[in-house]
Design a protein around this motif. Structure first.
Motif, mmCIF file in Angstrom:
data_model
loop_
_atom_site.group_PDB
_atom_site.id
_atom_site.type_symbol
_atom_site.label_atom_id
_atom_site.label_comp_id
_atom_site.label_asym_id
_atom_site.label_seq_id
_atom_site.Cartn_x
_atom_site.Cartn_y
_atom_site.Cartn_z
ATOM 1 N N TYR A 204 -45.485 -18.132 67.648
ATOM 2 C CA TYR A 204 -44.184 -18.878 67.653
ATOM 3 C C TYR A 204 -44.636 -20.197 68.591
ATOM 4 O O TYR A 204 -45.145 -19.866 69.656
ATOM 5 N N PHE A 205 -44.644 -21.285 68.015
ATOM 6 C CA PHE A 205 -44.792 -22.485 68.932
ATOM 7 C C PHE A 205 -43.626 -22.768 69.488
ATOM 8 O O PHE A 205 -42.467 -23.221 68.793
ATOM 9 N N LYS A 206 -43.426 -22.900 70.756
ATOM 10 C CA LYS A 206 -41.915 -23.232 71.474
ATOM 11 C C LYS A 206 -42.305 -23.649 72.746
ATOM 12 O O LYS A 206 -42.063 -22.987 73.991
ATOM 13 N N PRO A 207 -42.844 -24.971 72.661
ATOM 14 C CA PRO A 207 -43.445 -25.749 73.913
ATOM 15 C C PRO A 207 -41.951 -26.076 74.832
ATOM 16 O O PRO A 207 -40.839 -26.272 74.375
ATOM 17 N N ILE A 208 -42.286 -26.055 76.191
ATOM 18 C CA ILE A 208 -41.292 -26.883 77.197
ATOM 19 C C ILE A 208 -41.292 -28.265 76.818
ATOM 20 O O ILE A 208 -41.805 -29.082 77.436
ATOM 21 N N MET A 209 -40.533 -28.486 75.622
ATOM 22 C CA MET A 209 -40.566 -30.110 75.202
ATOM 23 C C MET A 209 -39.098 -30.510 74.529
ATOM 24 O O MET A 209 -38.464 -29.653 73.686
ATOM 25 N N LEU A 210 -38.743 -31.475 74.963
ATOM 26 C CA LEU A 210 -37.336 -32.140 74.313
ATOM 27 C C LEU A 210 -37.784 -33.232 73.363
ATOM 28 O O LEU A 210 -38.198 -34.225 74.075
ATOM 29 N N ILE A 211 -37.354 -33.067 72.303
ATOM 30 C CA ILE A 211 -37.534 -34.294 71.478
ATOM 31 C C ILE A 211 -36.088 -34.972 70.927
ATOM 32 O O ILE A 211 -35.113 -34.216 70.682
ATOM 33 N N ARG A 212 -36.064 -36.492 71.220
ATOM 34 C CA ARG A 212 -34.613 -36.925 70.915
ATOM 35 C C ARG A 212 -35.185 -38.312 69.914
ATOM 36 O O ARG A 212 -35.905 -38.972 70.257
ATOM 37 N N LYS A 213 -34.682 -38.024 68.603
ATOM 38 C CA LYS A 213 -34.658 -39.162 67.624
ATOM 39 C C LYS A 213 -33.819 -39.941 67.832
ATOM 40 O O LYS A 213 -32.432 -39.620 67.337
ATOM 41 N N ILE A 214 -33.771 -41.280 67.716
ATOM 42 C CA ILE A 214 -32.575 -42.256 67.765
ATOM 43 C C ILE A 214 -32.856 -43.262 66.385
ATOM 44 O O ILE A 214 -33.662 -44.240 66.497
#
Length: 595
Positions: free
Chosen positions: A102-112
């Motif tokens: 499982y790929f579960k990085p400490i990463m938040l992605i926001r698409k606007i």
């Protein structure tokens, strides 16, 4: 506030490595990095000034909002509209299969995305550290901003003008923009392709996960949302499941009942494992079992009621200098309940181990490895079976001989007896049978025969919603008159006209409880179904659904008079309650007639 309905107007996203709460104004109001129990990196939920901000707000403060999940996922969309135009922010924590893991990085992605008109927006990104006491420096790169001084470098990679972000200057949104926030390891891959690829894969992962559940048609949409919420409260690295992602959201306004719930309560193991079993998810059960086993083996003397997600036992409670949610103080981190004596935990562990022996999905190796733990736990149960404790509700200055504790002594001994039968282990079987009889005798000492009800403790006159479990766990024959009269007495004293349930109505260390406890309402619904009052169970279940927020998320507590949500949010155990109650009803009804 007392005369209006208070709700938590937030959505939650996560990937089993971290969780984040996102408000209708697009602000990340709560997010702890790198772990569930780390300091918040954004925490305006508890302090507007010290909590930092990560928002994509319109330049005009007057706007309309529509927030929703992409169907059957933990991907959240927030649409903002005003006189300038309309745009959508899609937020997600990447999670999908990659390289057989499982790929579960400490990463938040926001698409606007611009949707119509010429929306004017302002992007603000001000992370903080050490619960707001650290304001990091920022260093501008070519297409990123690095925030220095936190536990590790935090980096924002984006195609938005860095000048606009640093200066917090509004700009016209005329093309799709991306914001990728990372902890430690930065994003070095192409921004647009990576963000879009991760979004597609994350949506596919969650939809496949939902497809793999065994959920009936009874209020399926609500059960799916609860299952998705429960899933992301599991810290996959160790298997721990936390009670909630937040701390210090008050059980009632200015009650000072503000607790840190970012820990794993061992004494709730039975309900969590039951929920995952009811939706047919073996993997989460197995991970949680390993966590319980690891923690139990490390326990030198007593089992604690709760542990950290890494199994740490010391959870020293302290208060922070923060303004608190809507001014509610104190703000606490840590939880002194770890020092409490709650002896039902031994029964919880034994009941949790039972599936290893009765569920054929577990292999023999797992059963053999657990046998030492079974004996260790049974011996502890024998040692403490007649000891007063703080009870399920963690009274801080009151010890009693609680009926609920004896019930789990009985249930745990019964589980050990079944394990002994399976292994043909006469020593274990005889010991477990004796403890089962002793526990049953102590439960009977809690019975008020004149009223036909079991009280909360030996020698007490007070009633407690936890004794609903006498019916649900099969101690009382659900078809018996005693089960029905016990239930009617609990209804009379603890149920509100709205169908909500108090834990208890007597005073504790902080006075008399002001709000109802949602999981007790779901226990009540299960008990109704057990005794054959199916129409009542279905009616009460439908009533409880009105206490979700706009996204179907549940808090810990509800004010019966106003319908307000209180307590930590979202509350994993409230969602456990919904899943288990819906399952209990669905097993009793002919579903095609209710489609």
């Amino acid at each position: 506030m007392a005369n209006s309905k208070h709700t938590y107007d937030y959505g939650v996203i996560g990937n089993c490595a971290y969780l984040a709460l996102i408000g209708k104004d697009t602000n990340i109001s709560w997010m702890c990095w790198p772990r569930f129990d780390s300091s918040f990196i954004f925490g305006s939920l508890l302090d507007k000034k010290k909590g930092g901000e990560f928002s994509v707000r319109p330049s005009d403060p007057h706007f309309r909002c529509n927030q929703y999940y992409i169907e059957n996922t933990n991907v959240l969309c927030t649409e903002i509209e005003n006189t300038h135009g309309r745009y959508r922010v899609t937020d997600f924590a990447p999670r999908f299969h990659h390289s057989e893991r499982y790929f579960k990085p400490i990463m938040l992605i926001r698409k606007i995305e611009p949707l119509s008109g010429t929306p004017h927006i302002k992007v603000t990104c001000n992370p903080v550290g050490d619960y707001g006491s650290i304001q990091p420096d920022h260093v501008r790169g070519s297409n990123h901003i690095t925030y220095l001084g936190l536990e590790e470098h935090v980096r924002l990679t984006t195609n938005v003008s860095l000048t606009y972000i640093i200066d917090e200057t509004p700009f016209v949104l005329n093309e799709t923009k991306y914001l990728v926030l990372t902890f430690g390891e930065p994003l070095e891959a192409p921004l647009l392709n990576t963000a879009e690829s991760f979004l597609v894969k994350t949506i596919a992962y969650w939809r496949n996960w939902v497809k793999s559940t065994s959920i009936s048609n009874y209020y399926q949409t609500q059960v799916i949302r609860s299952a998705l919420a429960l899933k992301i409260h599991q810290y996959e690295d160790t298997g721990a499941i936390i009670a909630a992602s937040t701390t210090s959201l008050p059980e009632a306004p200015h009650s000072t009942r503000n607790w840190d719930y970012r820990f794993c309560w061992m004494r709730d193991s039975y309900y969590i494992l039951t929920a995952f079993n009811n939706i047919g998810h073996f993997e989460e059960m197995e991970r949680y079992f390993h966590y319980i086993a690891n923690v139990s083996v490390q326990a030198k003397d007593r089992f604690q009621p709760l542990y950290a997600i890494n199994g740490a036992s010391k959870l020293t409670e302290k208060e922070l200098d923060l303004e608190g949610y809507l001014g509610n103080k104190p703000v606490r981190i840590g939880n002194d309940a770890y020092t409490h004596i709650q002896n039902d935990v031994y029964g919880q562990v034994l009941v949790a181990l039972l599936p290893l022996y009765v569920d054929r999905r577990f292999i023999d190796a797992g059963r053999v490895e657990s046998l030492k733990l079974v004996y260790h736990t049974v011996n502890k149960l024998e040692q403490y079976i007649h000891e007063a404790d703080a009870g399920l509700w963690e009274f801080r200055h009151l010890k009693q001989m609680h009926c609920y504790t004896f019930l789990f002594h009985w249930a745990g001994a019964n589980a050990a007896w079944k394990i002994g039968q399976y292994l043909q282990d006469d020593t274990l079987t005889k010991l477990a049978n004796r403890l089962r009889q002793e526990a049953a005798a102590r439960i009977e000492e809690c019975q008020d025969r004149e009223r036909g009800v079991y009280t909360n403790a030996i020698g007490s006159k007070y009633l407690d919603a936890s004794t609903l479990q006498l019916i649900m766990m099969g101690y009382l024959d659900p078809s018996s008159e005693l089960a029905r009269t016990h239930l009617r007495n609990l209804e009379k004293e603890l149920k509100t006209p709205e169908g909500l349930f108090y834990r208890y109505r007597h005073a504790d260390d902080f006075g008399t409880p002001e709000t109802t406890f949602l999981i007790c309402s779901f226990w009540y619904i299960e008990a109704l179904a057990c005794v054959g009052r199916l129409d009542d169970a279905m009616r009460e279940f439908e009533k409880i659904l009105q206490y979700t927020n706009h996204l179907g998320l549940l808090s810990e507590d509800v004010d019966a008079k106003t319908g307000s949500q209180w307590g930590n949010f979202p509350q994993a155990y409230s969602h456990v309650g919904l899943v288990n109650a819906a399952y209990r009803i669905s097993k009793k009804i002919d579903l095609p007639n209710f489609l």
